[in-house]
Design a protein around this motif. Structure first.
Motif, PDB file in Angstrom:
ATOM      1  N   GLN A 349       0.851  -1.200   0.000  1.00 26.20           N
ATOM      2  CA  GLN A 349       0.000   0.000   0.000  1.00 26.20           C
ATOM      3  C   GLN A 349       0.878   1.238   0.000  1.00 26.20           C
ATOM      4  O   GLN A 349       0.779   2.096  -0.862  1.00 26.20           O
ATOM      5  CB  GLN A 349      -0.914  -0.040   1.227  1.00 26.20           C
ATOM      6  N   SER A 350       1.763   1.327   0.997  1.00 23.69           N
ATOM      7  CA  SER A 350       2.560   2.546   1.189  1.00 23.69           C
ATOM      8  C   SER A 350       3.690   2.672   0.188  1.00 23.69           C
ATOM      9  O   SER A 350       4.132   3.771  -0.126  1.00 23.69           O
ATOM     10  CB  SER A 350       3.167   2.534   2.590  1.00 23.69           C
ATOM     11  N   GLY A 351       4.180   1.533  -0.285  1.00 29.11           N
ATOM     12  CA  GLY A 351       5.357   1.559  -1.161  1.00 29.11           C
ATOM     13  C   GLY A 351       6.637   1.837  -0.400  1.00 29.11           C
ATOM     14  O   GLY A 351       7.679   2.102  -1.006  1.00 29.11           O
ATOM     15  N   GLU A 352       6.578   1.794   0.928  1.00 29.15           N
ATOM     16  CA  GLU A 352       7.757   2.153   1.730  1.00 29.15           C
ATOM     17  C   GLU A 352       8.097   1.103   2.782  1.00 29.15           C
ATOM     18  O   GLU A 352       9.023   1.318   3.568  1.00 29.15           O
ATOM     19  CB  GLU A 352       7.530   3.496   2.458  1.00 29.15           C
ATOM     20  N   THR A 353       7.396  -0.002   2.859  1.00 23.19           N
ATOM     21  CA  THR A 353       7.653  -0.982   3.915  1.00 23.19           C
ATOM     22  C   THR A 353       9.079  -1.529   3.765  1.00 23.19           C
ATOM     23  O   THR A 353       9.473  -2.012   2.696  1.00 23.19           O
ATOM     24  CB  THR A 353       6.611  -2.114   3.834  1.00 23.19           C
ATOM     25  N   SER A 372       5.329  -4.238  -9.462  1.00 21.61           N
ATOM     26  CA  SER A 372       4.768  -3.938  -8.149  1.00 21.61           C
ATOM     27  C   SER A 372       3.334  -3.429  -8.244  1.00 21.61           C
ATOM     28  O   SER A 372       2.930  -2.832  -9.243  1.00 21.61           O
ATOM     29  CB  SER A 372       5.649  -2.945  -7.385  1.00 21.61           C
ATOM     30  N   ILE A 373       2.601  -3.710  -7.167  1.00 20.60           N
ATOM     31  CA  ILE A 373       1.228  -3.205  -7.011  1.00 20.60           C
ATOM     32  C   ILE A 373       1.297  -2.259  -5.822  1.00 20.60           C
ATOM     33  O   ILE A 373       1.544  -2.691  -4.693  1.00 20.60           O
ATOM     34  CB  ILE A 373       0.239  -4.344  -6.718  1.00 20.60           C
ATOM     35  N   VAL A 374       1.130  -0.975  -6.072  1.00 19.91           N
ATOM     36  CA  VAL A 374       1.401   0.035  -5.053  1.00 19.91           C
ATOM     37  C   VAL A 374       0.258   1.050  -5.038  1.00 19.91           C
ATOM     38  O   VAL A 374      -0.364   1.310  -6.063  1.00 19.91           O
ATOM     39  CB  VAL A 374       2.747   0.744  -5.376  1.00 19.91           C
ATOM     40  N   ASN A 375       0.009   1.618  -3.855  1.00 16.50           N
ATOM     41  CA  ASN A 375      -1.054   2.625  -3.770  1.00 16.50           C
ATOM     42  C   ASN A 375      -0.508   4.050  -3.790  1.00 16.50           C
ATOM     43  O   ASN A 375      -1.219   4.972  -4.144  1.00 16.50           O
ATOM     44  CB  ASN A 375      -1.883   2.400  -2.495  1.00 16.50           C
ATOM     45  N   VAL A 376       0.737   4.221  -3.348  1.00 12.74           N
ATOM     46  CA  VAL A 376       1.278   5.586  -3.251  1.00 12.74           C
ATOM     47  C   VAL A 376       2.213   5.856  -4.435  1.00 12.74           C
ATOM     48  O   VAL A 376       3.279   5.250  -4.556  1.00 12.74           O
ATOM     49  CB  VAL A 376       2.013   5.808  -1.913  1.00 12.74           C
ATOM     50  N   VAL A 377       1.780   6.771  -5.281  1.00 17.10           N
ATOM     51  CA  VAL A 377       2.558   7.114  -6.472  1.00 17.10           C
ATOM     52  C   VAL A 377       3.881   7.751  -6.053  1.00 17.10           C
ATOM     53  O   VAL A 377       3.924   8.557  -5.118  1.00 17.10           O
ATOM     54  CB  VAL A 377       1.752   8.085  -7.371  1.00 17.10           C
ATOM     55  N   VAL A 399      -4.986   2.375  10.424  1.00 16.33           N
ATOM     56  CA  VAL A 399      -3.855   1.438  10.396  1.00 16.33           C
ATOM     57  C   VAL A 399      -4.284   0.102   9.769  1.00 16.33           C
ATOM     58  O   VAL A 399      -3.560  -0.491   8.965  1.00 16.33           O
ATOM     59  CB  VAL A 399      -3.282   1.233  11.822  1.00 16.33           C
ATOM     60  N   ALA A 400      -5.446  -0.382  10.148  1.00 17.23           N
ATOM     61  CA  ALA A 400      -5.918  -1.662   9.595  1.00 17.23           C
ATOM     62  C   ALA A 400      -6.412  -1.435   8.167  1.00 17.23           C
ATOM     63  O   ALA A 400      -7.371  -0.707   7.942  1.00 17.23           O
ATOM     64  CB  ALA A 400      -7.041  -2.215  10.463  1.00 17.23           C
ATOM     65  N   LYS A 605       1.040   2.418  10.674  1.00 18.56           N
ATOM     66  CA  LYS A 605       0.462   2.265   9.329  1.00 18.56           C
ATOM     67  C   LYS A 605       1.537   1.840   8.335  1.00 18.56           C
ATOM     68  O   LYS A 605       1.314   0.997   7.481  1.00 18.56           O
ATOM     69  CB  LYS A 605      -0.161   3.599   8.905  1.00 18.56           C
ATOM     70  N   SER A 606       2.681   2.478   8.435  1.00 24.80           N
ATOM     71  CA  SER A 606       3.723   2.164   7.475  1.00 24.80           C
ATOM     72  C   SER A 606       4.963   1.732   8.256  1.00 24.80           C
ATOM     73  O   SER A 606       5.491   2.503   9.056  1.00 24.80           O
ATOM     74  CB  SER A 606       3.987   3.413   6.639  1.00 24.80           C
TER      75      SER A 606
END
Ligand code: G6P
Length: 610
Positions: A349-353, A372-377, A399-400, A605-606
């Motif tokens: 989701q975050s692209g930063e984990t 990749s499948i990412v939510n944050v451009v 968070v969830a 969250k991230s």
């Protein structure tokens, strides 16, 4: 999600725009901008980064003299976060400015058409086509010009438009993206969300799709696209400011659960064209490269990993390529057997984990192709991947995860179909059947939310004092059980575990005693009878069973204590529907236990550290 605010009236507009944008900041953004008409000239100020950057540049708005303006906080979708990609966008002549929330699905065609006519583009956004179309179709009247532009757009939009030649007006319109009008004695507002204007007015109009708004300082007129006047009722907002940020919901989590149909629609519709073909804009993999793939790894953390577990079933079934779902924190440290013939699908989701990013680097170093499948451009994972497919879920604040999970799931379905088609491993009929079921998912998810909200509130009251819960399922139902169990434990703090139902007899059944809560996921038609046997086994040992199955499996009522029926769809797509009541179940149990739902203890969250 992006935010819009606009004002025309007696007051100075720029400070009001900055104040409105600050109120929209909770939605998440990466850049901000304002456009005003100052001394008869259109002026645009915009900047990547925190709103303070923009605000300092214009002295909180005091550096600008203007009574009309539009402002925007951008959350990047088409094009990375940058000054150029920030809104407002300007037409070539500089007389039009536009702010936009949503996605213009046919922008590629429109952009090509405009470029052919000699138009020069300054940004990578879909929005900029609107500014140039306004110029192209301008007939001297703002309202009729906007109506003509709307006729060319496909997708979702909320728009605020300024034109230098109409210095006392803002024109606004929406379709499938929210926009309201605020009315006050000192001027009138548009906003994508109530908090932006709540300190100035509680009198609003809720706009319907394709209602054209002409906003002036001393009045607001609303028209159809045929320019027929529309009469609207003024509504009074009763929310307090904190509630307004959550759209009136008690928590971001429930708001985000309810946003899922929209998020799914935004993720699916740009990827399926009018001929029923899947268009994956972010994939540059050639047919030959696809043919060379011998193995697929799906690598992620947390709920994104659970998406990968569903993905293993879907990809193997449709593409017949061996597929593994792996935890990023394990994958990165075990010398994975990865080479040039491996496709590594990274989900985040975050692209930063941190672990996911490290796993991506590990896979690349070993020669794998990374999709990749990412939510944050513009996030690190998006930047370092060979190909990126974005989930258009908008910012997720709780968070969830809920809407990010759902959109990742459908993105994997589309990838599997895309690969299967290119490898000739799916018949036309199968493809058509699955795609038509995918297109129906947003509506079905909406129906589930509507029909089960109250029921799950009641069930939550019943289950709130349980200390342990077990989630069971087979195949894709097992993959959903993993996510359902995580949803419950992370926000309600009830101990919960997920098991492949067939594994029960190998140990877990010893934990079942009088009044243990068992949630049995039995959506998988082929395996319904098997799961039913497992339900009987736990019932015989005193478990309280909540079953989730499709509407035709009424036989389950003889075994389970409570049943949640969901609509039938293709077996591989069942997770997209089954997960929704499970999210609601977790949410309402946590609510009944008085937990801090949006920020559960010890969680972030991230997760940007190992
Ligand atoms: C955290 C979040 C989860 C998420 C996981 C992976 O644990 O609470 O919701 O699934 O991180 O995050 P990512 O941003 O990589 O999807």
């Amino acid at each position: 999600m992006c935010g819009i605010v606009g004002y025309v009236g007696d007051k100075q507009s720029a400070p009001l725009l900055i104040e409105g944008l600050e109120k929209l900041a909770y939605r998440g953004y990466d850049s901000a901008g304002v456009a005003v008409i100052e001394n008869g000239k259109l002026r645009i100020d915009k900047a990547k980064g925190h709103l303070e950057v923009l605000s300092e540049r214009i002295d909180g708005g005091a550096a600008i003299q203007s009574n009309v303006g539009i402002g925007h906080t951008r959350w990047a979708t088409h094009g990375r976060p940058s000054d150029e990609n920030s809104h407002p966008h300007r037409s070539g002549s500089g007389r039009f400015a536009v702010v936009h929330n949503g996605i213009i699905e046919n922008y590629v065609q429109l952009k090509a058409e405009l470029i052919d006519k000699g138009v020069e583009f300054c940004s990578e956004t879909d929005t900029e086509v609107i500014a140039h179309l306004l110029e192209e179709l301008y007939d001297g009247e703002l309202l009729s010009t906007v109506a003509k532009v709307i006729g060319r757009l496909q997708g979702s939009y909320a728009l605020g438009i300024l034109c230098e030649e109409h210095p006392d007006e803002i024109v606004a319109i929406r379709s499938s993206s929210p926009l309201i009008v605020g009315l006050s004695d000192a001027g009138n507002f548009i906003a994508s969300d109530i908090p932006a204007i709540l300190s100035h007015t509680r009198k609003i109009y809720h706009l319907e799709n394709d209602e054209l708004v002409l906003l002036k300082g001393d009045g607001v007129s609303i028209y159809t696209l045929e320019l027929e006047p529309v009469l609207k009722k003024v509504e009074e907002v009763t929310w307090d400011v904190a509630a307004a940020e959550k759209g009136g919901y008690a928590h971001f989590m429930i708001k985000e659960i309810i946003e899922q149909p929209r998020a799914l629609q935004d993720t699916i519709s740009p990827r399926v064209d009018d001929n029923g073909e899947i268009v994956l804009d972010g994939i540059t993999l050639t047919a030959q490269q696809l043919k060379n793939i011998k193995k697929i790894y799906i690598v992620a953390c947390g709920s994104a990993y659970h998406v990968g577990v569903v993905g293993k079933y879907v990809l193997e079934k449709l593409t017949r390529i061996p597929t593994e779902a792996d935890l990023a924190s394990e994958f990165r440290y075990r010398s994975p057997l990865v080479d040039e013939s491996t496709l590594c699908i990274i989900i985040s989701q975050s692209g930063e984990t941190a672990d996911t990013l490290a796993a991506l680097r590990e896979a690349k170093e070993r020669g794998a192709r990374v999709l990749s499948i990412v939510n944050v451009v513009g996030s690190s994972i998006a930047n370092e991947s060979d190909d990126v497919l974005y989930t258009w879920a908008g910012p997720e604040i709780a968070v969830a995860t809920t809407k990010a999970y759902s959109t990742q799931l459908v993105m994997l379905d589309l990838i599997a179909l895309y690969i299967a088609k290119r490898l000739g491993r799916i018949t036309k009929e199968e493809m058509r059947g699955l795609l038509s079921s995918i297109i129906k998912l947003p509506g079905r998810v909406e129906a589930i939310i509507e029909s089960y909200d109250d029921r799950l509130r009641e069930l939550a009251e019943k289950f709130k004092d349980y200390e342990h819960a077990y989630f069971l399922g087979r195949n894709v139902d097992y993959a959903v059980a993993l996510e359902a169990s995580l949803k419950l434990k992370e926000i309600s703090y009830i101990h919960s575990e997920a098991y492949a139902a067939g594994e029960l007899k190998h140990g877990t059944i010893s934990l079942i005693e009088e009044n243990t809560l068992v949630v049995a996921l039995a959506g998988c038609h082929r395996l319904f009878a098997k799961t039913l046997s497992n339900i009987k086994e736990v019932k015989a040992r005193g478990a309280y069973v909540l079953a989730v199955t499709t509407e035709d499996n009424t036989a389950i009522e003889q075994e389970a204590d409570d049943v949640l029926y969901i609509p039938c769809t293709k077996e591989l797509l069942m997770p997209s529907l089954e997960v929704v009541p499970m999210q609601l179940l977790g949410y309402y149990i946590a609510l009944a236990r008085g937990c801090d739902i949006d920020k559960p203890r010890n969680l972030a969250k991230s997760v940007t550290v190992e």
